[in-house]
Design a protein around this motif. Structure first.
Motif, PDB file in Angstrom:
ATOM      1  N   ILE A  12       0.821  -1.218   0.000  1.00 35.17           N
ATOM      2  CA  ILE A  12       0.000   0.000   0.000  1.00 35.17           C
ATOM      3  C   ILE A  12       0.854   1.267   0.000  1.00 35.17           C
ATOM      4  CG2 ILE A  12      -1.880  -1.171   1.198  1.00 35.17           C
ATOM      5  CD1 ILE A  12      -1.071   0.413   3.716  1.00 35.17           C
ATOM      6  N   HIS A  13       2.156   1.101   0.203  1.00 38.17           N
ATOM      7  CA  HIS A  13       3.033   2.270   0.287  1.00 38.17           C
ATOM      8  C   HIS A  13       3.852   2.496  -0.986  1.00 38.17           C
ATOM      9  CE1 HIS A  13       4.836   5.527   2.418  1.00 38.17           C
ATOM     10  NE2 HIS A  13       6.058   5.005   2.409  1.00 38.17           N
ATOM     11  N   CYS A  14       4.473   1.426  -1.489  1.00 39.12           N
ATOM     12  CA  CYS A  14       5.359   1.598  -2.648  1.00 39.12           C
ATOM     13  C   CYS A  14       4.838   0.908  -3.905  1.00 39.12           C
ATOM     14  CB  CYS A  14       6.756   1.079  -2.329  1.00 39.12           C
ATOM     15  SG  CYS A  14       6.850  -0.726  -2.223  1.00 39.12           S
ATOM     16  N   ASN A  15       3.757   0.140  -3.766  1.00 38.00           N
ATOM     17  CA  ASN A  15       3.093  -0.515  -4.899  1.00 38.00           C
ATOM     18  C   ASN A  15       3.840  -1.746  -5.420  1.00 38.00           C
ATOM     19  OD1 ASN A  15       0.604  -0.297  -6.280  1.00 38.00           O
ATOM     20  ND2 ASN A  15       1.667   0.290  -8.157  1.00 38.00           N
ATOM     21  N   ARG A  16       4.838  -2.231  -4.706  1.00 39.72           N
ATOM     22  CA  ARG A  16       5.492  -3.478  -5.100  1.00 39.72           C
ATOM     23  C   ARG A  16       4.530  -4.645  -4.955  1.00 39.72           C
ATOM     24  NH1 ARG A  16       9.859  -1.162  -2.137  1.00 39.72           N
ATOM     25  NH2 ARG A  16      11.727  -0.816  -3.406  1.00 39.72           N
ATOM     26  N   ILE A  17       4.656  -5.647  -5.799  1.00 42.34           N
ATOM     27  CA  ILE A  17       3.838  -6.854  -5.682  1.00 42.34           C
ATOM     28  C   ILE A  17       4.297  -7.641  -4.456  1.00 42.34           C
ATOM     29  CG2 ILE A  17       3.241  -9.056  -6.752  1.00 42.34           C
ATOM     30  CD1 ILE A  17       3.501  -7.716  -9.462  1.00 42.34           C
ATOM     31  N   ILE A  18       3.335  -8.039  -3.620  1.00 46.48           N
ATOM     32  CA  ILE A  18       3.620  -8.808  -2.407  1.00 46.48           C
ATOM     33  C   ILE A  18       2.657  -9.973  -2.309  1.00 46.48           C
ATOM     34  CG2 ILE A  18       4.601  -6.873  -1.113  1.00 46.48           C
ATOM     35  CD1 ILE A  18       1.884  -6.393   0.151  1.00 46.48           C
ATOM     36  N   GLY A  19       2.864 -10.840  -1.343  1.00 49.55           N
ATOM     37  CA  GLY A  19       1.997 -11.986  -1.139  1.00 49.55           C
ATOM     38  C   GLY A  19       0.585 -11.577  -0.775  1.00 49.55           C
ATOM     39  N   PRO A  20      -0.387 -12.457  -1.004  1.00 55.40           N
ATOM     40  CA  PRO A  20      -1.793 -12.112  -0.783  1.00 55.40           C
ATOM     41  C   PRO A  20      -2.150 -11.837   0.672  1.00 55.40           C
ATOM     42  CG  PRO A  20      -1.546 -14.454  -1.226  1.00 55.40           C
ATOM     43  CD  PRO A  20      -0.214 -13.822  -1.516  1.00 55.40           C
ATOM     44  N   ASP A  21      -1.343 -12.319   1.616  1.00 56.02           N
ATOM     45  CA  ASP A  21      -1.654 -12.138   3.029  1.00 56.02           C
ATOM     46  C   ASP A  21      -0.844 -11.019   3.681  1.00 56.02           C
ATOM     47  OD1 ASP A  21      -3.470 -14.291   2.961  1.00 56.02           O
ATOM     48  OD2 ASP A  21      -1.831 -15.726   3.251  1.00 56.02           O
ATOM     49  N   PHE A  22      -0.250 -10.169   2.851  1.00 59.44           N
ATOM     50  CA  PHE A  22       0.573  -9.080   3.379  1.00 59.44           C
ATOM     51  C   PHE A  22      -0.061  -7.730   3.055  1.00 59.44           C
ATOM     52  CE2 PHE A  22       3.408 -12.658   3.009  1.00 59.44           C
ATOM     53  CZ  PHE A  22       4.203 -12.575   4.145  1.00 59.44           C
ATOM     54  N   PHE A  59      -2.202  -0.025  26.003  1.00 58.36           N
ATOM     55  CA  PHE A  59      -1.258  -0.407  24.954  1.00 58.36           C
ATOM     56  C   PHE A  59      -1.720   0.149  23.614  1.00 58.36           C
ATOM     57  CE2 PHE A  59       0.098  -3.161  21.478  1.00 58.36           C
ATOM     58  CZ  PHE A  59       1.465  -3.233  21.698  1.00 58.36           C
ATOM     59  N   ALA A  60      -0.763   0.599  22.816  1.00 59.43           N
ATOM     60  CA  ALA A  60      -1.009   0.982  21.423  1.00 59.43           C
ATOM     61  C   ALA A  60       0.061   0.332  20.566  1.00 59.43           C
ATOM     62  CB  ALA A  60      -0.967   2.496  21.257  1.00 59.43           C
ATOM     63  N   LEU A  61      -0.321  -0.111  19.381  1.00 59.48           N
ATOM     64  CA  LEU A  61       0.621  -0.798  18.508  1.00 59.48           C
ATOM     65  C   LEU A  61       1.510   0.173  17.741  1.00 59.48           C
ATOM     66  CD1 LEU A  61       1.636  -3.451  17.207  1.00 59.48           C
ATOM     67  CD2 LEU A  61      -0.162  -3.140  15.465  1.00 59.48           C
ATOM     68  N   ILE A  62       0.904   1.141  17.041  1.00 60.25           N
ATOM     69  CA  ILE A  62       1.662   2.039  16.168  1.00 60.25           C
ATOM     70  C   ILE A  62       1.317   3.492  16.450  1.00 60.25           C
ATOM     71  CG2 ILE A  62       1.983   0.370  14.300  1.00 60.25           C
ATOM     72  CD1 ILE A  62      -0.440   1.495  12.899  1.00 60.25           C
ATOM     73  N   LYS A  63       2.159   4.385  15.920  1.00 58.43           N
ATOM     74  CA  LYS A  63       1.946   5.818  16.080  1.00 58.43           C
ATOM     75  C   LYS A  63       1.195   6.360  14.871  1.00 58.43           C
ATOM     76  CE  LYS A  63       6.199   6.317  18.765  1.00 58.43           C
ATOM     77  NZ  LYS A  63       7.528   6.970  18.846  1.00 58.43           N
ATOM     78  N   PHE A  64       0.127   7.082  15.130  1.00 56.86           N
ATOM     79  CA  PHE A  64      -0.745   7.614  14.083  1.00 56.86           C
ATOM     80  C   PHE A  64      -0.266   9.001  13.694  1.00 56.86           C
ATOM     81  CE2 PHE A  64      -5.006   9.167  12.596  1.00 56.86           C
ATOM     82  CZ  PHE A  64      -5.245   8.176  11.672  1.00 56.86           C
ATOM     83  N   GLU A  65       0.817   9.056  12.951  1.00 59.08           N
ATOM     84  CA  GLU A  65       1.455  10.327  12.622  1.00 59.08           C
ATOM     85  C   GLU A  65       0.965  10.879  11.291  1.00 59.08           C
ATOM     86  OE1 GLU A  65       5.762   9.172  14.597  1.00 59.08           O
ATOM     87  OE2 GLU A  65       5.106   8.242  12.714  1.00 59.08           O
ATOM     88  N   GLU A  66       1.059  12.187  11.140  1.00 58.05           N
ATOM     89  CA  GLU A  66       0.672  12.835   9.889  1.00 58.05           C
ATOM     90  C   GLU A  66       1.527  12.323   8.732  1.00 58.05           C
ATOM     91  OE1 GLU A  66      -1.697  14.858   9.091  1.00 58.05           O
ATOM     92  OE2 GLU A  66      -2.533  15.307  11.072  1.00 58.05           O
ATOM     93  N   GLU A  67       0.887  12.071   7.593  1.00 53.62           N
ATOM     94  CA  GLU A  67       1.591  11.663   6.376  1.00 53.62           C
ATOM     95  C   GLU A  67       2.479  10.440   6.594  1.00 53.62           C
ATOM     96  OE1 GLU A  67       0.718  13.147   3.623  1.00 53.62           O
ATOM     97  OE2 GLU A  67      -0.501  14.577   4.740  1.00 53.62           O
ATOM     98  N   SER A  68       2.060   9.539   7.464  1.00 53.38           N
ATOM     99  CA  SER A  68       2.879   8.370   7.766  1.00 53.38           C
ATOM    100  C   SER A  68       2.264   7.102   7.184  1.00 53.38           C
ATOM    101  CB  SER A  68       3.032   8.205   9.280  1.00 53.38           C
ATOM    102  OG  SER A  68       1.777   7.867   9.866  1.00 53.38           O
ATOM    103  N   LEU A  69       3.065   6.062   7.098  1.00 54.44           N
ATOM    104  CA  LEU A  69       2.575   4.764   6.657  1.00 54.44           C
ATOM    105  C   LEU A  69       1.577   4.212   7.664  1.00 54.44           C
ATOM    106  CD1 LEU A  69       2.509   2.326   4.836  1.00 54.44           C
ATOM    107  CD2 LEU A  69       4.689   1.572   5.816  1.00 54.44           C
ATOM    108  N   SER A  70       1.800   4.475   8.939  1.00 55.03           N
ATOM    109  CA  SER A  70       0.872   4.017   9.973  1.00 55.03           C
ATOM    110  C   SER A  70      -0.535   4.569   9.751  1.00 55.03           C
ATOM    111  CB  SER A  70       1.377   4.428  11.356  1.00 55.03           C
ATOM    112  OG  SER A  70       2.631   3.851  11.637  1.00 55.03           O
TER     113      SER A  70
END
Length: 217
Positions: A12-22, A59-70
């Protein structure tokens, strides 16, 4: 198989082809900012929640930053119909969250209003919660909390309007003497989880902990 060849899954970030479960490729995965919070120690969520209601652990898993992959990952889950993202986030959570054999009694996710659920087609928290429940062997109840009012997305409301909304949630069944792990997607002001937490606390001699996919504080 043919569809996979014609329409391969892409990062979803760089558009490379990846496995179906990723969701992202290995290179982009390194750009995700994980919080590395300890569920039992102080962190920004616990500090903010403690000002709003009696909270046990957070607990939080990731940081919800502006313009970030998260942020892009959460938007994929909430607004682009990729429900499977919830399962992937749950898998990442299991590598970062250690309950140290002090498990809550029950998991409950923040509900959508039935009208919103019909519009979206799914609750973005359900598959996430169910996947965690299976891994940690903690039961869940999607019906424990009811949203009483249909409203605009939280991100579209101004702070004052959020504070003025009265009794947006209710507990649907008797519950007492339980430690509830309340699950949400993004923690910002803490008003949503606080509203639900007080309903749970007032229902009986209960405790509340918080788990969110992402934190924006």
């Amino acid at each position: 198989m043919i569809l996979d060849l014609l329409f391969p899954n892409r990062c979803i970030h760089c558009n490379r082809i990846i496995g179906p479960d990723f969701l992202v490729c290995d290179l982009c995965f390194s750009q995700i900012h994980f919080t590395h919070y300890d569920y039992f120690e102080s962190n920004p969520i616990k500090e903010k929640c403690s000002l709003l209601f009696p909270v046990e652990n957070t607990f939080a898993l990731i940081k919800f930053e502006e313009e970030s992959l998260s942020r892009k990952i959460i938007h994929e889950l909430k607004y682009r119909g990729r429900e499977i993202t919830g399962k992937i986030l749950a898998e990442w959570t299991t590598t970062h969250l250690d309950f140290k054999n002090q498990y809550p009694d029950l998991m409950a996710s923040v509900p959508l209003h039935p009208k919103k659920l019909k519009e979206r087609g799914y609750n973005q928290l359900h598959l996430f919660t169910e996947s965690l429940s299976k891994f940690y062997k903690i039961p869940f109840d999607h019906q424990l909390i009811k949203r009483n009012h249909y409203s605009k997305a939280q991100a579209l409301k101004d702070k004052q309007h959020r504070l003025e909304t009265a009794n947006p949630f209710s507990v649907t069944q008797p519950i007492t003497g339980k430690h509830i792990l309340l699950i949400d997607d993004v923690f910002t002001t803490g008003n949503t989880v606080s509203s639900i937490a007080w309903e749970i606390l007032n229902a009986g001699n209960n405790k509340v902990s918080i788990l969110v996919m992402a934190v924006d504080v």
